[in-house]
Design an enzyme around this catalytic site. Sequence first.
Site, PDB file in Angstrom:
ATOM      1  N   SER A   1      25.383 -19.689  45.413  1.00 51.95           N
ATOM      2  CA  SER A   1      26.144 -20.197  46.677  1.00 51.95           C
ATOM      3  C   SER A   1      27.605 -19.977  46.464  1.00 51.95           C
ATOM      4  O   SER A   1      27.823 -19.780  47.807  1.00 51.95           O
ATOM      5  CB  SER A   1      26.162 -21.680  46.353  1.00 51.95           C
ATOM      6  OG  SER A   1      26.515 -22.107  45.120  1.00 51.95           O
TER       7      SER A   1
ATOM      8  N   ASP B   1      31.516 -16.685  50.171  1.00 53.02           N
ATOM      9  CA  ASP B   1      32.149 -15.492  50.318  1.00 53.02           C
ATOM     10  C   ASP B   1      31.712 -14.535  51.130  1.00 53.02           C
ATOM     11  O   ASP B   1      32.567 -13.763  51.830  1.00 53.02           O
ATOM     12  CB  ASP B   1      32.690 -14.851  48.860  1.00 53.02           C
ATOM     13  CG  ASP B   1      33.656 -15.995  48.001  1.00 53.02           C
ATOM     14  OD1 ASP B   1      34.227 -16.792  48.767  1.00 53.02           O
ATOM     15  OD2 ASP B   1      33.472 -15.871  46.934  1.00 53.02           O
TER      16      ASP B   1
ATOM     17  N   ALA C   1      30.052 -14.997  53.784  1.00 51.65           N
ATOM     18  CA  ALA C   1      30.316 -15.596  55.068  1.00 51.65           C
ATOM     19  C   ALA C   1      31.667 -15.372  55.490  1.00 51.65           C
ATOM     20  O   ALA C   1      31.863 -15.233  56.594  1.00 51.65           O
ATOM     21  CB  ALA C   1      29.783 -17.018  55.047  1.00 51.65           C
ATOM     22  N   ARG C   2      32.671 -15.803  54.586  1.00 52.75           N
ATOM     23  CA  ARG C   2      33.880 -15.521  54.906  1.00 52.75           C
ATOM     24  C   ARG C   2      34.293 -14.254  55.265  1.00 52.75           C
ATOM     25  O   ARG C   2      35.096 -13.977  56.237  1.00 52.75           O
ATOM     26  CB  ARG C   2      34.797 -16.050  53.911  1.00 52.75           C
ATOM     27  CG  ARG C   2      36.129 -15.995  53.979  1.00 52.75           C
ATOM     28  CD  ARG C   2      37.128 -16.552  52.916  1.00 52.75           C
ATOM     29  NE  ARG C   2      36.717 -18.087  52.611  1.00 52.75           N
ATOM     30  CZ  ARG C   2      36.191 -18.310  51.193  1.00 52.75           C
ATOM     31  NH1 ARG C   2      35.776 -17.534  50.169  1.00 52.75           N
ATOM     32  NH2 ARG C   2      35.957 -19.505  50.911  1.00 52.75           N
TER      33      ARG C   2
ATOM     34  N   HIS D   1      26.058  -7.031  58.546  1.00 49.04           N
ATOM     35  CA  HIS D   1      25.207  -7.102  57.439  1.00 49.04           C
ATOM     36  C   HIS D   1      25.870  -6.396  56.226  1.00 49.04           C
ATOM     37  O   HIS D   1      25.745  -5.170  56.045  1.00 49.04           O
ATOM     38  CB  HIS D   1      23.849  -6.471  57.862  1.00 49.04           C
ATOM     39  CG  HIS D   1      23.113  -6.832  59.068  1.00 49.04           C
ATOM     40  ND1 HIS D   1      22.513  -8.300  58.993  1.00 49.04           N
ATOM     41  CD2 HIS D   1      23.108  -6.590  60.328  1.00 49.04           C
ATOM     42  CE1 HIS D   1      22.081  -8.607  59.956  1.00 49.04           C
ATOM     43  NE2 HIS D   1      22.158  -7.488  60.713  1.00 49.04           N
TER      44      HIS D   1
ATOM     45  N   HIS E   1      30.336 -15.303  41.021  1.00 48.00           N
ATOM     46  CA  HIS E   1      31.403 -16.002  42.060  1.00 48.00           C
ATOM     47  C   HIS E   1      32.608 -16.066  41.140  1.00 48.00           C
ATOM     48  O   HIS E   1      32.676 -16.270  40.052  1.00 48.00           O
ATOM     49  CB  HIS E   1      31.029 -17.227  42.386  1.00 48.00           C
ATOM     50  CG  HIS E   1      31.867 -17.942  43.127  1.00 48.00           C
ATOM     51  ND1 HIS E   1      32.347 -17.548  44.339  1.00 48.00           N
ATOM     52  CD2 HIS E   1      32.650 -19.047  42.977  1.00 48.00           C
ATOM     53  CE1 HIS E   1      33.138 -18.158  44.988  1.00 48.00           C
ATOM     54  NE2 HIS E   1      33.340 -19.215  44.174  1.00 48.00           N
TER      55      HIS E   1
END
Length: 99
Positions: free
Chosen positions: A3, A8, A10-11, A28, A35
């Site tokens: 997750s 990260d 997505a950011r 993409h 993480h």
Amino acid sequence: MGSGTVLDTARMKYLISDYCQVDPANIHAYIIGEHGETELPVWSNGTIAGMLIGTYCSEYALLKIQKMTFRKFSKRLKILRTSLSKQKEQQIIQLRWQY
């Protein structure tokens, strides 16, 4: 992919979309690894609308996007470490008062 790296990723996609002025759904690119400080973006595999990211972004821009992605994480980590050390400090003070 955990997750943390999903967040990260997505950011990073948001930052790329902002820089290139494209919809994030057309990007993409992924961040891999644990993480935190050991994760890294896979630029060589990243595409925007089917074309390599290097077509849209310079190496300098990608490096800047990478730093911005991880800087936000580093700030949160620093805040978390600070709050944890304050909690420990308060616990120690409470223990001193008990004995």
